[in-house]
Scaffold this active site. Structure first.
Site, mmCIF file in Angstrom:
data_model
loop_
_atom_site.group_PDB
_atom_site.id
_atom_site.type_symbol
_atom_site.label_atom_id
_atom_site.label_comp_id
_atom_site.label_asym_id
_atom_site.label_seq_id
_atom_site.Cartn_x
_atom_site.Cartn_y
_atom_site.Cartn_z
ATOM 1 N N GLU A 354 0.850 -1.172 0.000
ATOM 2 C CA GLU A 354 0.000 0.000 0.000
ATOM 3 C C GLU A 354 0.909 1.253 0.000
ATOM 4 O O GLU A 354 1.224 1.756 -1.039
ATOM 5 C CB GLU A 354 -0.978 -0.041 1.191
ATOM 6 C CG GLU A 354 -2.288 0.647 0.836
ATOM 7 C CD GLU A 354 -3.519 0.101 1.556
ATOM 8 O OE1 GLU A 354 -3.406 -0.802 2.395
ATOM 9 O OE2 GLU A 354 -4.616 0.605 1.268
ATOM 10 N N GLU A 627 -2.206 0.347 13.460
ATOM 11 C CA GLU A 627 -3.373 0.719 12.654
ATOM 12 C C GLU A 627 -4.684 0.399 13.382
ATOM 13 O O GLU A 627 -5.632 1.173 13.336
ATOM 14 C CB GLU A 627 -3.329 -0.071 11.344
ATOM 15 C CG GLU A 627 -4.526 0.122 10.452
ATOM 16 C CD GLU A 627 -4.379 -0.608 9.134
ATOM 17 O OE1 GLU A 627 -3.664 -1.618 9.098
ATOM 18 O OE2 GLU A 627 -4.980 -0.154 8.135
HETATM 19 C C1 BGC Z 1 -5.394 2.342 4.523
HETATM 20 C C2 BGC Z 1 -6.008 3.332 5.444
HETATM 21 C C3 BGC Z 1 -6.857 4.200 4.576
HETATM 22 C C4 BGC Z 1 -7.991 3.321 4.112
HETATM 23 C C5 BGC Z 1 -8.962 4.030 3.268
HETATM 24 C C6 BGC Z 1 -6.526 1.444 4.131
HETATM 25 O O1 BGC Z 1 -6.140 0.357 3.414
HETATM 26 O O2 BGC Z 1 -4.296 1.702 5.054
HETATM 27 O O3 BGC Z 1 -5.199 3.877 6.356
HETATM 28 O O4 BGC Z 1 -7.222 5.401 5.083
HETATM 29 O O5 BGC Z 1 -7.495 2.175 3.466
HETATM 30 O O6 BGC Z 1 -9.769 3.237 2.537
#
Ligand code: BGC
Length: 752
Positions: A354, A627
């Site tokens: 990501e 997270e």
């Molecule tokens: C991210 C998040 C993000 C979210 C939004 C996730 O996969 O890691 O931090 O804000 O997706 O869809």
């Protein structure tokens, strides 16, 4: 030597690429022999950029300090370049070597694991200008006939997966070695603007191994003691096998092996095939999120590897410490999480597949970040990415992840809370740094984003749609959030309108100010009608809804009764259930509790070691912010829950900064350092003390000078407070007294 305009023109004319059929992860290597002498050189300068990622060397020495160059921008419209002064590095005869990787531009990127997002193939352009002492000049460029392609030492290089590198003279078969393709002029589209970069990603802390474990299977696990984003440096002389393989991870499995399930498809692996090369080797086209590495292919030797943190260079502006070591660790954790995610853009995380510029994560943590470091240049660059990306949105909307991956519309999920980075970040820059430039630059973008929200709101005055609400609040899944998100997403819309009015007034757009004031009042009324009952209480109560209503919608004076009613709901729930907030409400929870007079409760939440809770993470050994509150569950297992039934993947990063927004509370409430006027030209010092902290001290280096606060609370209730301010200040003490303070040092002693 060259003006910007001249440099840009020259760069535009000199892009080269190769005709290699696309293969993900290839690295081109170009060389140019430079005969600068024999006439003495007065000055020499290399301007260079790439659609892709480049690293340039002169006679084997890397130019400049910046990594991941030229940086990550919305490539269809915007590209950065760097200029290196090579006067001293340029010998009479030298070789310029340029490595060209695919980078974000056309390598594998995003959680959809796309390739070639912004272009089909990488391209690079450089212009080397030499001025001789006799005044004559020479200009060499990437398009010169003597530029050649040479064999690449890389079988592979990519952001998520890492690198496979063959040192010069390495033994063994190389079945994946890419063929050499000669340079050809790049005929593809060039971005509209090419500008000098304003920020750079550089190496920072060096982390030596803290613990080394040689395992029965021949691998070695190295613990650097700190989760971070960065790279390993390798000493090839200490490799005894043919190749060293380095895998990165944030955790270990219970059996001591490397845990990598949360990296999802990111391989995060470096393979270094040893040859004749000596000196420190480091990867060029990747960085990783890790605390541990697993080494294989060679026995452990002290000095074989060390870790280097890699992030955007910013002046450090804030410090904090107190009498509770766990809170100090929490402070360090949020700081390291900023370092790990201020890499070119404010990313969500540095480890899995990501590492994108999420707008929502970015603004949730932005105020904390702006105390830790001077983030103005970093955020202004990101806001440019927002503007550029927005141009390709059919509704003028702001994507959840920026630079956006190309043309889009609003999409099924409104991501309203994310889009609000467009208003929140410029306002933050104004308040923190006293600079209205961000408002000026962003004004049209803000207006387009807000108008898009208004269009979707229609007659309702607020946009009720599918959003993610207070993302990752505990106890609720994504489907629940989608149905109950409105009090949170609409709070952001009210806040957008408030900021629009403020920006319009500040910039003298009087008509706009009046228009948006009208929308604001309507939205405010709509909010109350939709979410509050006749007693002013939230109809569909949950902590995130209450906190956002209190922080962003209801005014403590104007809406005093409803404010109190919602606050009472919140306090009851926090007392009963502890903290239950997600990405957005977490930043505001403790401030709201303090503002409502529940200071003791705010500190109870700070000190709670239950899950969810900050010290829960700390007590489980976190060195960065997680997270999910329960990324490691109370039973010790990793929470690998899928985000939805549709998803096959887990979502559990140990380095996501949203919950680190408690840093804001430490600076603004525990130390009590806040601007009274934008840019701290006048300062409020209002510390909130708690016996469990004992003492607290810290500084904030504002644009007008250093602000320092230190307090100590003795067991008998004697409180001493030291304050140093560079500007006129109001000092409000916990005994209820208020003092005017001139620039300089002040001491107060009161009894609580
Ligand atoms: C991210 C998040 C993000 C979210 C939004 C996730 O996969 O890691 O931090 O804000 O997706 O869809």
């Amino acid at each position: 030597m060259m003006g910007n305009e001249e440099t840009v023109q020259a760069l535009r004319a000199a892009f080269i690429t190769t005709e290699r059929p696309y293969r993900e992860g290839t690295v081109e290597v170009f060389e140019q022999a430079i005969e600068a002498g024999p006439a003495p050189v007065a000055e020499a300068e290399l301007a260079i950029t790439a659609l892709g990622m480049y690293e340039a060397e002169l006679d084997g020495r890397k130019l400049g300090e910046a990594f991941l160059t030229p940086g990550f921008t919305y490539y269809p419209y915007d590209l950065h370049y760097q200029v290196y002064d090579v006067t001293d590095a340029l010998a009479a005869c030298a070789t310029l070597r340029v490595y060209l990787g695919q980078g974000w531009y056309c390598g594998r990127f995003t959680c959809e694991n796309e390739t070639q997002i912004w272009g089909e193939r990488p391209a690079v352009s450089w212009v080397l200008r030499i001025r001789y002492e006799d005044g004559t000049e020479r200009c060499l460029t990437a398009r010169d006939a003597d530029v050649v392609a040479v064999p690449s030492p890389y079988d592979y290089a990519g952001l998520y997966d890492g690198e496979v590198y063959w040192a010069r003279g390495a033994a063994g078969e190389r079945p994946d070695a890419p063929a050499v393709f000669p340079p050809v002029p790049f005929e593809g589209a060039l971005p509209e603007t090419i500008e000098p970069s304003t920020t750079s990603v550089t190496l920072h802390e060096t982390l030596e191994p803290q613990q080394v474990t040689e395992r029965a299977d021949g691998t070695t696990i190295v613990d650097f003691g700190q989760n971070m984003a960065g790279i390993v440096e390798i000493d090839p002389a200490l490799i005894e096998g043919a190749a060293l393989t380095v895998r990165h991870g944030e955790l270990l499995n219970p059996d001591g092996s490397l845990y990598t399930a949360n990296l999802r498809t990111a391989r995060a692996t470096i393979v270094y095939h040893k040859g004749e090369e000596r000196g420190t080797w480091r990867p060029r086209f990747t960085y990783m999120g890790f605390r541990y590495v697993e080494l294989s292919g060679t026995p452990w030797r002290p000095g074989l590897v060390r870790a280097r943190a890699l992030y955007t260079d910013m002046p450090r502006t804030g410090t904090f410490s107190c009498g509770d070591e766990r809170v100090n660790r929490l402070y360090e954790n949020q700081l390291w999480t900023q370092r790990s995610n201020y890499v070119e853009v404010p990313t969500d995380c540095p480890q899995r597949d990501e590492r994108q510029g999420y707008t929502g994560d970015g603004h949730a943590f932005a105020r904390t970040a702006a105390y830790n470091y001077d983030t103005e240049a970093f955020l202004e660059k990101f806001l440019k990415d927002v503007r550029m990306s927005q141009r390709d949105n059919s509704e003028g909307y702001v994507a959840a992840s920026v630079p956006a991956t190309g043309p889009a519309g609003v999409g099924f999920v409104g991501m309203q809370e994310w889009a609000s980075a467009d208003t929140i970040m410029p306002e933050l820059i104004y308040d923190q740094f006293g600079d209205r430039a961000a408002f000026e630059a962003q004004y049209d973008s803000m207006r387009a984003m807000v108008d898009c929200k208004l269009k979707h709101a229609g007659d309702a005055g607020l946009w009720f749609g599918v959003n993610l609400g207070d993302w990752l609040a505990p106890g609720h899944d994504i489907a629940w959030a989608a149905q109950h998100n409105a009090p949170v997403s609409c709070a952001f819309m009210v806040n957008d309108l408030r900021i629009m009015v403020r920006a319009a007034e500040l910039l003298g757009h009087d008509e706009d100010a009046a228009t948006y004031r009208g929308h604001l009042e309507r939205a405010h009324g709509a909010y109350r009608a939709a979410f509050l009952d006749e007693d002013g209480r939230l109809k569909d109560f949950y902590q995130g809804a209450a906190v956002m209503a209190l922080a962003l919608v209801l005014d403590r004076e104007r809406d005093a009764d409803t404010w109190k009613a919602v606050f009472a709901q919140l306090v009851d729930d926090v007392r009963a259930n502890g903290m239950q907030t997600g990405f957005y409400a977490t930043a505001h929870l403790l401030p709201v509790l303090v503002e409502g007079g529940e200071e003791r409760l705010a500190f109870d939440v700070l000190f709670s070691t239950d899950c969810p809770g900050w010290l829960y993470q700390v007590e489980r050994g976190a060195t960065t912010i997680w997270e999910r509150w329960d990324a490691i569950r109370p039973d010790g297992t990793v929470n690998e829950e899928r985000t939805s039934d549709q998803s096959s993947e887990n979502m559990v990063s140990f380095n996501h900064y949203a919950f680190g927004s408690v840093g804001e509370f430490l600076y603004r409430y525990v130390l009590g350092i806040r601007p009274l006027e934008p840019g701290f030209t006048s300062v409020l010092i209002e510390p909130h003390v708690d016996a469990r902290l004992g003492h607290a001290e810290g500084i904030y280096r504002s644009r007008v000078g250093e602000i320092r606060v230190a307090w100590e609370l003795a067991a008998d209730g004697a409180l001493s407070v030291e304050v140093e301010v560079p500007a006129p200040a109001v000092v409000r003490l916990p005994d209820g007294t208020e003092h005017e303070a001139e620039p300089g040092s002040h001491r107060y002693a009161v009894r609580l």
